[in-house]
Design an enzyme around this catalytic site. Structure first.
Site, PDB file in Angstrom:
ATOM      1  N   GLU A   1       1.750  -5.102  10.738  1.00 41.68           N
ATOM      2  CA  GLU A   1       1.221  -3.738  10.698  1.00 41.68           C
ATOM      3  C   GLU A   1       2.085  -2.961  11.688  1.00 41.68           C
ATOM      4  OE1 GLU A   1      -1.232  -2.350   8.956  1.00 41.68           O
ATOM      5  OE2 GLU A   1      -2.323  -4.052   8.090  1.00 41.68           O
TER       6      GLU A   1
ATOM      7  N   ARG B   1      -3.411   4.645  -1.825  1.00 38.35           N
ATOM      8  CA  ARG B   1      -3.254   3.289  -1.288  1.00 38.35           C
ATOM      9  C   ARG B   1      -3.005   2.245  -2.378  1.00 38.35           C
ATOM     10  NH1 ARG B   1      -5.654  -0.194   2.962  1.00 38.35           N
ATOM     11  NH2 ARG B   1      -6.620  -2.003   2.022  1.00 38.35           N
TER      12      ARG B   1
ATOM     13  N   ASN C   1      -3.629  -5.807  -2.060  1.00 41.51           N
ATOM     14  CA  ASN C   1      -3.812  -6.846  -1.044  1.00 41.51           C
ATOM     15  C   ASN C   1      -5.222  -7.432  -1.066  1.00 41.51           C
ATOM     16  OD1 ASN C   1      -2.457  -8.389   0.875  1.00 41.51           O
ATOM     17  ND2 ASN C   1      -3.272  -7.217   2.594  1.00 41.51           N
ATOM     18  N   ARG C   2      -5.902  -7.230  -2.188  1.00 41.91           N
ATOM     19  CA  ARG C   2      -7.193  -7.884  -2.420  1.00 41.91           C
ATOM     20  C   ARG C   2      -7.189  -8.574  -3.785  1.00 41.91           C
ATOM     21  NH1 ARG C   2      -7.210  -5.949   1.897  1.00 41.91           N
ATOM     22  NH2 ARG C   2      -8.902  -4.974   3.111  1.00 41.91           N
TER      23      ARG C   2
ATOM     24  N   TYR D   1      -0.956   1.044   9.520  1.00 42.23           N
ATOM     25  CA  TYR D   1      -0.432   1.055  10.863  1.00 42.23           C
ATOM     26  C   TYR D   1      -1.422   0.312  11.759  1.00 42.23           C
ATOM     27  CZ  TYR D   1      -4.002   4.704  11.269  1.00 42.23           C
ATOM     28  OH  TYR D   1      -5.217   5.399  11.221  1.00 42.23           O
TER      29      TYR D   1
ATOM     30  N   TYR E   1      -9.587  -7.785  10.628  1.00 48.66           N
ATOM     31  CA  TYR E   1     -10.928  -7.987  10.044  1.00 48.66           C
ATOM     32  C   TYR E   1     -10.824  -8.986   8.898  1.00 48.66           C
ATOM     33  CZ  TYR E   1      -8.848  -4.024   7.457  1.00 48.66           C
ATOM     34  OH  TYR E   1      -7.986  -3.166   6.788  1.00 48.66           O
TER      35      TYR E   1
ATOM     36  N   HIS F   1       3.214  -3.756   6.382  1.00 49.54           N
ATOM     37  CA  HIS F   1       2.184  -2.724   6.240  1.00 49.54           C
ATOM     38  C   HIS F   1       2.228  -1.773   7.430  1.00 49.54           C
ATOM     39  CE1 HIS F   1      -0.250  -4.724   3.009  1.00 49.54           C
ATOM     40  NE2 HIS F   1       0.384  -5.794   3.461  1.00 49.54           N
TER      41      HIS F   1
ATOM     42  N   HIS G   1       0.860  -1.195   0.000  1.00 42.37           N
ATOM     43  CA  HIS G   1       0.000   0.000   0.000  1.00 42.37           C
ATOM     44  C   HIS G   1       0.891   1.238   0.000  1.00 42.37           C
ATOM     45  CE1 HIS G   1      -3.198  -2.753   1.910  1.00 42.37           C
ATOM     46  NE2 HIS G   1      -3.470  -2.591   0.623  1.00 42.37           N
TER      47      HIS G   1
ATOM     48  N   GLU H   1       1.964   3.700   3.002  1.00 40.44           N
ATOM     49  CA  GLU H   1       2.580   3.131   4.212  1.00 40.44           C
ATOM     50  C   GLU H   1       4.104   3.203   4.083  1.00 40.44           C
ATOM     51  OE1 GLU H   1       0.523  -0.634   4.381  1.00 40.44           O
ATOM     52  OE2 GLU H   1      -1.421   0.377   4.425  1.00 40.44           O
TER      53      GLU H   1
END
Lengths: 308, 99
Positions: free
Chosen positions: A270, A126, A143-144, A198, A248, A196, A68, A71
């Site tokens: 993270e 991002r 990341n998807r 944060y 999540y 990644h 991303h 970051e």
């Protein structure tokens, strides 16, 4: 004259790439630089292979940073890791052992187009920078975009969303290039780490579902050791656990793909902080953040040398 | 000015929803308002008790805060001016370099 590079400031893409060339030039016995493909906008995707070249058929660890774009602490850490690995090889016996027995593949900037864009135009970008034929919005969440329960829960089909999964899995050349490399080297790569920010967390699979991975005991122990090592630096607490419950549910993530692809240890870090600065982590905190994360990554690497 | 001063007046707010009603209100609100989600990455991840950090443009901060106050949703300002924060950090680097 000695090459001077400041590891406690954020660097634009061009400086990072020049640094990579320089590391490759000055440490030929430990560093090998190569490209695994090109980004959407045609930029080379550089990877540094670290390790003592004399030994063959070693286990390997992959670390990517900057999936991303915003970051920035990620690429800073990747550079820090490389510096530490090569500089401490001679006087640090445990690092020497790691470099002798493992190879490390380091990708300092995964999302090169997005990173460049975050320096030039939008600091909080991002996604990647790929174009969409039907919409004016650009970019896919890298990341998807992996081929594991692609575009299910936690990802969006809308191109203007920040979690857009893309038109199809591995649509992004950056994702496709890394996936191809890891598939090719699946026999040797035993750990996958994606950096990644944060949240101060260490995450492992699954992201896409609430379930326990088959080698939970080994991975949980590795994560525990890693956060303990991290804490030993400055007393900073990281939460750890499966991504789906600790953070999540999200589908199409790189750690789920890496795990499904046979890499037994797949982690996403993270890094700092938990929101006071967020993506604007001050440069004064690059050093402590990288130092503590270095301890965690070394703990994971050391774990690879043991049987579990 | 960094980024042509585009972040002048932008803020980062933190909301921690404490009920399902608040979650629904927030989701409805963000459907009609463009914000940049810092954490989590989208509205679908908003849960009770978890921080929602959002970067709000200067033209939207007043409206958003008014709405949050009307619906009694507590918020905290994490970064009151993103541009100033970035300029401040850039200033630290300049003075470090001068030293």
């Amino acid at each position: 004259s000695e090459f001077q590079y400041d590891y406690e400031v954020y660097h634009p893409l061009e400086e990072i790439q020049s640094w990579m060339f320089e590391m490759n030039r000055t440490h030929p016995h430990l560093v090998d630089m190569f490209s695994i493909g090109r980004s959407y906008e045609g930029r080379p995707l550089y990877v540094l292979k670290l390790g003592n070249r004399k030994r063959l058929h070693k286990k390997a660890m992959w670390i990517d940073c900057g999936v991303h774009a915003r970051e920035w602490i990620g690429p800073a850490f990747c550079q820090w890791f490389v510096r530490e690995a090569v500089n401490s090889y001679l006087h640090d016996s445990s690092m020497r052992r790691l470099m002798n027995q493992l190879n490390f593949y380091i990708m300092p900037v995964f999302n090169v187009d997005g990173y460049h864009y975050s320096w030039k135009t939008d600091r909080f970008w991002r996604k990647t920078r790929s174009k969409n034929a039907k919409y004016h919005c650009r970019g896919v969440d890298a990341n998807r975009n992996w081929k594991v329960k692609w575009c299910d829960e936690g990802a969006s089909l809308h191109p203007c969303d920040d979690t857009y999964c893309g038109p199809f899995p591995e649509s992004e050349p950056e994702v496709k290039a890394v996936a191809r490399f890891l598939r090719k080297h699946r026999k040797h790569v035993k750990a996958y780490i994606s950096i990644h920010a944060y949240a101060q967390m260490l995450l492992y699979p699954y992201s896409y579902k609430y379930a326990t991975i088959p080698n939970f005991d080994c991975v949980e122990t590795a994560a525990q050791n890693a956060v303990r090592a991290l804490y030993s630096a400055y007393g900073v607490r990281y939460r750890y656990g499966p991504a789906s419950t600790t953070l999540y549910v999200s589908s199409g993530s790189s750690i789920d793909w890496a795990y499904k692809n046979g890499i037994p240890y797949a982690f996403a870090f993270e890094l700092r902080d938990t929101g006071y600065y967020g993506f604007l982590l001050p440069e004064a905190l690059i050093g402590p953040t990288c130092m503590e994360t270095m301890r965690a990554v070394r703990a994971i690497a050391s774990g690879l040398l043991k049987k579990c | 000015k960094l980024y042509s001063n585009r972040y002048e007046g932008d803020q980062v707010l933190r909301i921690i929803p404490s009920s399902h009603v608040e979650i629904q209100l927030l989701k409805q609100l963000f459907q009609n308002m463009t914000v940049d989600f810092w954490q989590p990455s989208s509205t679908s991840f908003i849960h009770m008790g978890s921080s929602v950090d959002i970067h709000v443009g200067r033209n939207s901060t007043g409206r958003l805060k008014a709405h949050l106050q009307q619906t009694h949703i507590h918020y905290e300002v994490l970064i009151p001016n993103l541009q100033k924060e970035m300029e401040k950090q850039a200033g630290y680097r300049s003075s470090r370099k001068r030293r």
